[in-house]
Design a protein around this motif. Structure first.
Motif, PDB file in Angstrom:
ATOM      1  N   LEU A 300      25.045   7.237 103.867  1.00 34.20           N
ATOM      2  CA  LEU A 300      23.610   7.501 103.743  1.00 34.20           C
ATOM      3  C   LEU A 300      23.326   8.992 103.904  1.00 34.20           C
ATOM      4  N   PHE A 301      22.563   9.537 102.960  1.00 36.61           N
ATOM      5  CA  PHE A 301      22.126  10.940 103.043  1.00 36.61           C
ATOM      6  C   PHE A 301      20.613  10.968 103.240  1.00 36.61           C
ATOM      7  N   ILE A 302      20.166  11.759 104.193  1.00 30.34           N
ATOM      8  CA  ILE A 302      18.722  11.918 104.420  1.00 30.34           C
ATOM      9  C   ILE A 302      18.421  13.402 104.600  1.00 30.34           C
ATOM     10  N   PRO A 303      17.630  13.974 103.693  1.00 34.75           N
ATOM     11  CA  PRO A 303      17.325  15.409 103.831  1.00 34.75           C
ATOM     12  C   PRO A 303      16.482  15.687 105.069  1.00 34.75           C
ATOM     13  N   PRO A 304      16.534  16.909 105.601  1.00 34.90           N
ATOM     14  CA  PRO A 304      15.627  17.258 106.698  1.00 34.90           C
ATOM     15  C   PRO A 304      14.183  17.043 106.219  1.00 34.90           C
ATOM     16  N   PRO A 305      13.265  16.624 107.121  1.00 34.78           N
ATOM     17  CA  PRO A 305      11.891  16.316 106.711  1.00 34.78           C
ATOM     18  C   PRO A 305      11.249  17.377 105.807  1.00 34.78           C
ATOM     19  N   LYS A 306      11.510  18.649 106.116  1.00 32.96           N
ATOM     20  CA  LYS A 306      10.876  19.724 105.328  1.00 32.96           C
ATOM     21  C   LYS A 306      11.318  19.726 103.876  1.00 32.96           C
ATOM     22  N   LEU A 307      12.514  19.200 103.605  1.00 35.19           N
ATOM     23  CA  LEU A 307      12.988  19.159 102.213  1.00 35.19           C
ATOM     24  C   LEU A 307      12.564  17.867 101.517  1.00 35.19           C
ATOM     25  N   CYS A 308      12.033  16.893 102.298  1.00 30.34           N
ATOM     26  CA  CYS A 308      11.574  15.634 101.708  1.00 30.34           C
ATOM     27  C   CYS A 308      10.222  15.814 101.029  1.00 30.34           C
ATOM     28  N   THR A 309       9.297  16.491 101.735  1.00 25.27           N
ATOM     29  CA  THR A 309       7.975  16.707 101.141  1.00 25.27           C
ATOM     30  C   THR A 309       8.082  17.802 100.075  1.00 25.27           C
ATOM     31  N   ASP A 310       7.014  17.955  99.287  1.00 26.40           N
ATOM     32  CA  ASP A 310       7.110  18.807  98.096  1.00 26.40           C
ATOM     33  C   ASP A 310       7.515  20.253  98.387  1.00 26.40           C
ATOM     34  N   ASN A 311       8.496  20.711  97.625  1.00 22.23           N
ATOM     35  CA  ASN A 311       8.954  22.109  97.686  1.00 22.23           C
ATOM     36  C   ASN A 311       9.696  22.409  96.390  1.00 22.23           C
ATOM     37  N   ALA A 312      10.113  23.655  96.207  1.00 27.30           N
ATOM     38  CA  ALA A 312      10.760  24.008  94.935  1.00 27.30           C
ATOM     39  C   ALA A 312      12.280  24.051  95.053  1.00 27.30           C
ATOM     40  N   VAL A 313      12.792  23.875  96.285  1.00 28.78           N
ATOM     41  CA  VAL A 313      14.239  23.960  96.500  1.00 28.78           C
ATOM     42  C   VAL A 313      14.959  22.885  95.685  1.00 28.78           C
ATOM     43  N   TYR A 314      14.461  21.637  95.819  1.00 28.90           N
ATOM     44  CA  TYR A 314      15.158  20.555  95.110  1.00 28.90           C
ATOM     45  C   TYR A 314      14.984  20.641  93.587  1.00 28.90           C
ATOM     46  N   ILE A 315      13.927  21.316  93.160  1.00 33.25           N
ATOM     47  CA  ILE A 315      13.723  21.499  91.711  1.00 33.25           C
ATOM     48  C   ILE A 315      14.831  22.437  91.179  1.00 33.25           C
ATOM     49  N   ALA A 316      15.115  23.486  91.953  1.00 36.97           N
ATOM     50  CA  ALA A 316      16.176  24.422  91.557  1.00 36.97           C
ATOM     51  C   ALA A 316      17.536  23.721  91.559  1.00 36.97           C
ATOM     52  N   SER A 317      17.779  22.900  92.574  1.00 33.96           N
ATOM     53  CA  SER A 317      19.058  22.197  92.670  1.00 33.96           C
ATOM     54  C   SER A 317      19.222  21.231  91.495  1.00 33.96           C
ATOM     55  N   CYS A 318      18.164  20.503  91.204  1.00 33.23           N
ATOM     56  CA  CYS A 318      18.192  19.555  90.082  1.00 33.23           C
ATOM     57  C   CYS A 318      18.496  20.292  88.772  1.00 33.23           C
ATOM     58  N   ALA A 319      17.904  21.475  88.614  1.00 39.79           N
ATOM     59  CA  ALA A 319      18.137  22.256  87.386  1.00 39.79           C
ATOM     60  C   ALA A 319      19.589  22.716  87.300  1.00 39.79           C
ATOM     61  N   PHE A 320      20.177  23.060  88.433  1.00 36.58           N
ATOM     62  CA  PHE A 320      21.573  23.505  88.435  1.00 36.58           C
ATOM     63  C   PHE A 320      22.503  22.373  87.979  1.00 36.58           C
ATOM     64  N   TYR A 321      22.285  21.188  88.541  1.00 37.76           N
ATOM     65  CA  TYR A 321      23.173  20.057  88.219  1.00 37.76           C
ATOM     66  C   TYR A 321      22.871  19.405  86.866  1.00 37.76           C
ATOM     67  N   ASN A 322      21.720  19.734  86.316  1.00 37.31           N
ATOM     68  CA  ASN A 322      21.334  19.147  85.015  1.00 37.31           C
ATOM     69  C   ASN A 322      20.948  20.268  84.058  1.00 37.31           C
ATOM     70  N   PHE A 323      21.736  21.347  84.079  1.00 36.89           N
ATOM     71  CA  PHE A 323      21.376  22.559  83.328  1.00 36.89           C
ATOM     72  C   PHE A 323      21.307  22.278  81.822  1.00 36.89           C
ATOM     73  N   LYS A 324      20.105  22.257  81.310  1.00 39.37           N
ATOM     74  CA  LYS A 324      19.942  22.115  79.868  1.00 39.37           C
ATOM     75  C   LYS A 324      18.763  22.990  79.478  1.00 39.37           C
ATOM     76  N   LYS A 325      19.105  24.102  78.826  1.00 40.19           N
ATOM     77  CA  LYS A 325      18.066  25.062  78.475  1.00 40.19           C
ATOM     78  C   LYS A 325      17.238  24.480  77.317  1.00 40.19           C
ATOM     79  N   VAL A 326      15.920  24.645  77.399  1.00 36.80           N
ATOM     80  CA  VAL A 326      15.028  24.115  76.363  1.00 36.80           C
ATOM     81  C   VAL A 326      14.154  25.261  75.861  1.00 36.80           C
TER      82      VAL A 326
END
Ligand code: KG4
Ligand code: ZN
Length: 341
Positions: A300-326
Motif C-alpha cells: 500500500l502506498f499513501i502520499p503525505p496529506p499535502k500531496l493528496c490535495t490539489d497541487n502541481a507536483v503530481y501533474i509534473a510526475s504524471c507528465a514525466f511517466y506519460n511523456f507525450k508531446k502534443v
C-alpha cells in the motif's frame, strides 16, 4: 528531465518543478479556499477570478524557488480537465502561451490520472517505487473511482460512484452539520471530539452498496440519511461530533471494503491511494490495517496529506511517466474528462 507543471482545475492555483517524476524541486500552491469557506462552497466565477490573479505570481515563485534557469526546463505540463471551465482556462491558456514563448513541449494531463502520481514522488515511496499491476483508489471532491493499472498510460476503470463522490459526501454532510467548507477536514476534526470520549455511537448511518458484488459506490443516500437525522435532532451543535464521527466511519468503511475487494480480485503488486480524501487519517488507518490483515502481498502506498490535495507536483510526475508531446493548437480544456474510458 525537469518539468514545470501548472494546475488550476478548481480553487487551487499551483505550479511545481519536478525532476525525473520523483524529486520535488519547487512546489507552490495558492488557495482561494478562504473565499469559498465564506460562501459555504465554490462559486466558479469567483474561483476563476482568483486563478487569474494568482497564476503568474505562482509560476514565477515556483521558478524562483527551483533556482534553475528557464533553459533547464525540459517541458511544461498542464491539467486540462476535469474541473471548472473558467479555472481550467486560466492554467491551460497560460501553459500554451509559455510553451510557445519559451519553445518548450507541452503535455496535457488528466487531473485524476495526475492524482495517482503523488504515489511516485520521493516523499511517498522512500526506497520502493510502486510496481505494476496496480490498483488505484482515486477519491477527490468530484470523483470516486477504482482503476486497474497495467502500466503507465494503461488504465482500466473498474468501478466508481453512481452519484455523489466521497469528497462531495464529506462536503455536503458537513454543510448539513453547519461545519465550514471544505467538509472533509471539518468532519475529521469534529469527529475527533467524539472519538476522544471513547463511547460507542448509537447513530447508525447506511453504508450504501458495501456488500454489492461490484466496484461501484453510491453516497447520495448517506447525505439523505444525515439530513433526516439532522431534522430529527434538537440540538445539532451538541450532536455534531457524534454525527461527524459516524459520517466518517460510514464513508471510510465503504471505501476500504470496496478497495480490498478489488485487491482480492486483481491481486495487484501495489495499491495506490489518491485524491483529496486520501488525506483522511481514518481512511489511511483503515486501509493500512485491512491490507496488513489480508493475505495479499500487495504493497500500500499513501502520499503525505499535502500531496493528496490539489497541487502541481503530481501533474509534473504524471507528465514525466506519460511523456507525450502534443501540438499546443490541439490542446483545449476538457471540463468533463474522467477515468471512465
Ligand atoms: O483532490 P482534491 O483536493 O480536489 C479535487 O480534485 O476535487 O479533493 C478535494 C476533496 C474535498 O471534497 C475535501 O473535503 C476532501 O477532498 N478532503 C478531505 C480531507 N481533506 C480534503 N476529506 C476527508 N478528510 C480530509 N482530511
Ligand atoms: Zn484534485
Amino acid at each position: 528531465m525537469k518539468i514545470l507543471a501548472i494546475e488550476s482545475s478548481c480553487d487551487e492555483t499551483a505550479a511545481a518543478v519536478v525532476e525525473n517524476g520523483t524529486k520535488i524541486i519547487s512546489n507552490i500552491v495558492a488557495s482561494s479556499i478562504d473565499i469559498h469557506a465564506k460562501t459555504g462552497g465554490i462559486i466558479p466565477e469567483s474561483a476563476a477570478r482568483q486563478q487569474l490573479k494568482s497564476i503568474i505570481p505562482v509560476i514565477d515563485k515556483s521558478l524562483k524557488d527551483s533556482e534553475i534557469s528557464l533553459k533547464d526546463i525540459d517541458a511544461i505540463a498542464v491539467t486540462v480537465g476535469p474541473g471548472l471551465i473558467g479555472s481550467l482556462l486560466v492554467g491551460v491558456e497560460t501553459a500554451k502561451t509559455l510553451s510557445v514563448l519559451w519553445k518548450k513541449p507541452i503535455i496535457p494531463i488528466n487531473h485524476l490520472v495526475g492524482h495517482i502520481y503523488a504515489n511516485f514522488i520521493h516523499q511517498t515511496i522512500g526506497s520502493t517505487t510502486p510496481r505494476f499491476p496496480a490498483i488505484a483508489l482515486v477519491v477527490s471532491g468530484g470523483h470516486t473511482d477504482l482503476v486497474f493499472m497495467k502500466g503507465h498510460g494503461k488504465l482500466k476503470w473498474i468501478g466508481g460512484t453512481r452519484d455523489d463522490a466521497a469528497g462531495e459526501a464529506f462536503d455536503k454532510t458537513a454543510r448539513l452539520l453547519g461545519l465550514t467548507y471544505p467538509g472533509g477536514p471539518s468532519i475529521a476534526y469534529t469527529a475527533e471530539k467524539f472519538k476522544n470520549k471513547n463511547i460507542k455511537t448509537k447513530i447508525q448511518l447506511p453504508r450504501p452498496m458495501i456488500n454489492d458484488n461490484n466496484f461501484d459506490f453510491s453516497f447520495s443516500g448517506l447525505k439523505t440519511a444525515v439530513l433526516r437525522t439532522v431534522k430529527a435532532t434538537k440540538n445539532i451543535e451538541k450532536k455534531a461530533p457524534e454525527l461527524a464521527f459516524e459520517i466518517q466511519e460510514a464513508i471510510t468503511d465503504v471505501l476500504t471494503k470496496k478497495t480490498l475487494k478489488a485487491v482480492e480480485k486483481f491481486k495487484p503488486k501495489s495499491l495506490l491511494l489518491a485524491g483529496g480524501v486520501a488525506a483522511n487519517m481514518r481512511l489511511r488507518e483503515k486501509l493500512e490495517s485491512e491490507i496488513n490483515k489480508s493475505k495479499t502481498k500487495t504493497i500500500l502506498f499513501i502520499p503525505p496529506p499535502k500531496l493528496c490535495t490539489d497541487n502541481a507536483v503530481y501533474i509534473a510526475s504524471c507528465a514525466f511517466y506519460n511523456f507525450k508531446k502534443v501540438d499546443f493548437q490541439n490542446i483545449d480544456t476538457q471540463p468533463e474528462l474522467s477515468l471512465r474510458n
